[in-house]
Design a protein around this motif. Structure first.
Motif, PDB file in Angstrom:
ATOM      1  N   GLY A  32     -26.353  -2.743-107.133  1.00 21.77           N
ATOM      2  CA  GLY A  32     -27.365  -3.788-107.136  1.00 21.77           C
ATOM      3  C   GLY A  32     -28.770  -3.332-106.840  1.00 21.77           C
ATOM      4  N   LEU A  33     -29.012  -2.027-106.786  1.00 20.82           N
ATOM      5  CA  LEU A  33     -30.393  -1.560-106.569  1.00 20.82           C
ATOM      6  C   LEU A  33     -31.173  -1.697-107.874  1.00 20.82           C
ATOM      7  CD1 LEU A  33     -30.127   1.664-104.378  1.00 20.82           C
ATOM      8  CD2 LEU A  33     -30.684  -0.661-103.693  1.00 20.82           C
ATOM      9  N   PRO A  34     -32.178  -2.550-107.919  1.00 22.65           N
ATOM     10  CA  PRO A  34     -32.885  -2.756-109.178  1.00 22.65           C
ATOM     11  C   PRO A  34     -33.947  -1.708-109.470  1.00 22.65           C
ATOM     12  CG  PRO A  34     -33.778  -4.213-107.518  1.00 22.65           C
ATOM     13  CD  PRO A  34     -32.652  -3.455-106.864  1.00 22.65           C
ATOM     14  N   ASP A  35     -34.440  -1.064-108.426  1.00 29.48           N
ATOM     15  CA  ASP A  35     -35.570  -0.155-108.596  1.00 29.48           C
ATOM     16  C   ASP A  35     -35.406   1.016-107.635  1.00 29.48           C
ATOM     17  OD1 ASP A  35     -37.615  -0.115-110.363  1.00 29.48           O
ATOM     18  OD2 ASP A  35     -38.879  -1.556-109.327  1.00 29.48           O
ATOM     19  N   PHE A  36     -35.216   2.225-108.179  1.00 30.43           N
ATOM     20  CA  PHE A  36     -35.021   3.371-107.296  1.00 30.43           C
ATOM     21  C   PHE A  36     -35.368   4.658-108.026  1.00 30.43           C
ATOM     22  CE2 PHE A  36     -30.897   2.574-109.335  1.00 30.43           C
ATOM     23  CZ  PHE A  36     -30.595   3.805-109.864  1.00 30.43           C
ATOM     24  N   GLN A  37     -35.517   5.712-107.253  1.00 29.27           N
ATOM     25  CA  GLN A  37     -35.762   7.051-107.786  1.00 29.27           C
ATOM     26  C   GLN A  37     -35.146   8.055-106.826  1.00 29.27           C
ATOM     27  OE1 GLN A  37     -39.855   8.810-107.775  1.00 29.27           O
ATOM     28  NE2 GLN A  37     -39.557   8.983-109.992  1.00 29.27           N
ATOM     29  N   VAL A  38     -34.518   9.097-107.389  1.00 29.87           N
ATOM     30  CA  VAL A  38     -33.894  10.155-106.602  1.00 29.87           C
ATOM     31  C   VAL A  38     -34.786  11.392-106.667  1.00 29.87           C
ATOM     32  CG1 VAL A  38     -31.889  11.664-106.384  1.00 29.87           C
ATOM     33  CG2 VAL A  38     -31.580   9.256-107.020  1.00 29.87           C
ATOM     34  N   VAL A  39     -35.166  11.919-105.515  1.00 30.58           N
ATOM     35  CA  VAL A  39     -36.037  13.095-105.436  1.00 30.58           C
ATOM     36  C   VAL A  39     -35.331  14.156-104.603  1.00 30.58           C
ATOM     37  CG1 VAL A  39     -38.319  13.978-104.815  1.00 30.58           C
ATOM     38  CG2 VAL A  39     -38.061  11.579-105.531  1.00 30.58           C
ATOM     39  N   GLN A  40     -35.278  15.397-105.111  1.00 28.70           N
ATOM     40  CA  GLN A  40     -34.612  16.467-104.364  1.00 28.70           C
ATOM     41  C   GLN A  40     -35.582  17.605-104.056  1.00 28.70           C
ATOM     42  OE1 GLN A  40     -31.021  18.314-106.038  1.00 28.70           O
ATOM     43  NE2 GLN A  40     -30.333  18.647-103.928  1.00 28.70           N
ATOM     44  N   HIS A  41     -35.659  17.927-102.759  1.00 38.12           N
ATOM     45  CA  HIS A  41     -36.499  19.034-102.282  1.00 38.12           C
ATOM     46  C   HIS A  41     -35.669  20.181-101.734  1.00 38.12           C
ATOM     47  CE1 HIS A  41     -40.270  16.704-102.489  1.00 38.12           C
ATOM     48  NE2 HIS A  41     -39.573  15.693-102.006  1.00 38.12           N
ATOM     49  N   GLU A  42     -34.424  19.905-101.306  1.00 35.97           N
ATOM     50  CA  GLU A  42     -33.594  20.947-100.713  1.00 35.97           C
ATOM     51  C   GLU A  42     -32.151  20.746-101.141  1.00 35.97           C
ATOM     52  OE1 GLU A  42     -32.592  20.274 -96.415  1.00 35.97           O
ATOM     53  OE2 GLU A  42     -34.328  18.923 -96.556  1.00 35.97           O
ATOM     54  N   PRO A  43     -31.362  21.825-101.224  1.00 31.08           N
ATOM     55  CA  PRO A  43     -29.970  21.703-101.652  1.00 31.08           C
ATOM     56  C   PRO A  43     -29.189  20.759-100.739  1.00 31.08           C
ATOM     57  CG  PRO A  43     -30.647  24.001-101.691  1.00 31.08           C
ATOM     58  CD  PRO A  43     -31.754  23.237-101.007  1.00 31.08           C
TER      59      PRO A  43
END
Length: 448
Positions: free
Chosen positions: A365-376
């Protein structure tokens, strides 16, 4: 099909018999004839569809009520449409008569996968829903010289519970073998590959770019020879190195297909690796962006009159249109830009496909999101909206990740509700922003 395990061989033979029987039915002949009638590229019919779409939108769609009294309409009179517009104004995009009623017909709702972080609900009719996709598939099937019936390995983004073998009647009757991305640590995935890949002749291979490349690596490492008539990849950017691996494995160049969930199949590559848009079904505009010669792609779906999708901004970029002497029609561009590989890096350095995670977040149900990766091993999840609901979703997904990965493997989410979304230089918001250097290893896909 004698090389298949006995139970799969029986299933395959049963599907083949069902397809053969259905292909002789009046229903199939009628639907097949409809597709064949629409398959020849027809710019005149495209102009008629555009006129009908714009007239319907201006006269019957509340979202476009400001254009209702215009005597003459052109595409440029309509504003650009973005995903947020479709989400926020869903009801106002539906075509209605003066009394507020929808036109008679059989309607159905579809929802995009949410792989961009913004799932969208769309309305279509049973008569036109998916028709343009079938016509475009027929066009590139003819371009590739695929047989009228056969078998296809499907390496697409599959829903849970999708059967391993599946009949597909239109545009051509095929037995489809549905395979997930190859994951050496998923016993069920390994078993499916061992039971099917190389066990029967394959006429076509389709799927997301990274998964088709992984299949090519799988075949090369095991000395498996597949010689399909066509290889079609979509969704992600196809690097030159991936093209070389596919050609080495299958003896056939890859054909890229460009599509969006909102507008369907829109363009495919010719033999010169130029992308030809199917303008009589999905009309493209390439709006200039900056001084670099690239433009933002906006698409108009010409069969979308129940819920007009007009000048939809895809978020992808393309060079300015060019001429092509290959003989295929349509607006032509040299390449598409902006769809990059977006694998996730685990704590142990392994690569993981993002699709299962993105689908789980959208389904929660998350309508708005973004996944950001800086470290393993750690993923920052940026969200908007109520913080408590998103935090509960993160806790639930992390419990599933803990149960699957255990200690010192995989990845976990860290909720960052107060961080801002990241955008590319062109203004595109990708669902995954990967800041790490990715190793050249197969992705793992079975973790949620």
């Amino acid at each position: 099909m004698s090389n298949l395990p006995s139970d799969l061989a029986c299933d395959f033979q049963e599907l083949r018999e069902r397809i053969t029987l259905k292909a002789s039915s009046a229903w199939f002949r009628e639907k097949r004839q409809e597709i064949e009638n629409l398959a020849p590229y027809d710019p005149g019919r495209g102009r008629e569809r555009l006129d009908r779409l714009l007239t319907t939108a201006a006269q019957r769609v509340p979202y476009y009520r400001a254009l209702h009294d215009r005597e003459r309409l052109s595409l440029g009179d309509f504003p650009l449409t973005r995903k947020e517009d479709l989400r926020t104004h869903f009801v106002d995009f539906i075509s209605r008569d003066a009394t507020g009623l929808m036109a008679p017909g059989a309607f159905f709702l579809t929802q995009t996968s949410g792989s961009t972080g913004q799932p969208v609900t769309l309305l279509s009719t049973a008569e036109t829903g998916g028709l343009s996709n079938k016509v475009v598939r027929e066009r590139f099937s003819a371009f590739l010289g695929l047989p009228d019936t056969g078998t296809v390995l499907n390496m697409g983004l599959l829903f849970p519970g999708t059967p391993l073998l599946e009949p597909v009647m239109l545009p051509r009757p095929y037995v489809k073998c549905n395979l997930r991305g190859y994951d050496p640590d998923a016993p069920d995935v390994v078993a499916d590959y061992e039971a099917t890949v190389g066990r029967f002749p394959v006429d076509a291979i389709t799927g997301s770019s990274s998964r088709v490349i992984a299949l090519a690596r799988y075949c090369l490492s095991r000395g498996i020879t597949l010689r399909p008539q066509g290889v079609v990849a979509t969704y992600e950017h196809m690097p030159d190195s991936g093209r070389r691996i596919i050609e080495e494995a299958f003896g056939r160049p890859v054909t890229m297909l460009y599509a969006t969930s909102e507008t369907g199949y829109a363009a495919f590559e010719c033999g010169q690796r130029r992308m030809h848009f199917q303008d009589d079904l999905v009309l493209p505009e390439i709006e200039p962006v900056g001084d670099e010669g690239a433009g933002a792609i906006a698409l108009t779906s010409l069969l979308s009159t129940p819920m007009p999708i007009i000048r939809y901004v895809t978020g992808d970029l393309a060079p300015r249109p060019v001429d092509c002497g290959c003989g295929l029609p349509g607006t032509v561009t040299d390449a598409l830009l902006g769809r990059a590989r977006s694998s996730l890096v685990g704590l142990d350095g392994s690569l993981y496909s993002p699709y299962a995670l993105l689908a789980a977040l959208a389904a929660a149900g998350l309508p708005d999101f973004q996944v950001v990766q800086h470290e393993p091993g750690m993923l920052d999840l940026v969200t908007v909206g109520p913080v408590e609901a998103a935090a509960a979703c993160v806790q639930d997904v992390n419990r599933g990740l803990d149960a699957h990965f255990g200690a010192r493997q995989g990845f976990r989410l860290c909720h960052r509700p107060h961080h801002a979304f990241r955008f590319t230089a062109s203004g595109k918001r990708n669902p995954v922003v990967q800041q790490l250097q990715l190793p050249d290893t197969p992705e793992r896909s079975a973790y949620l």
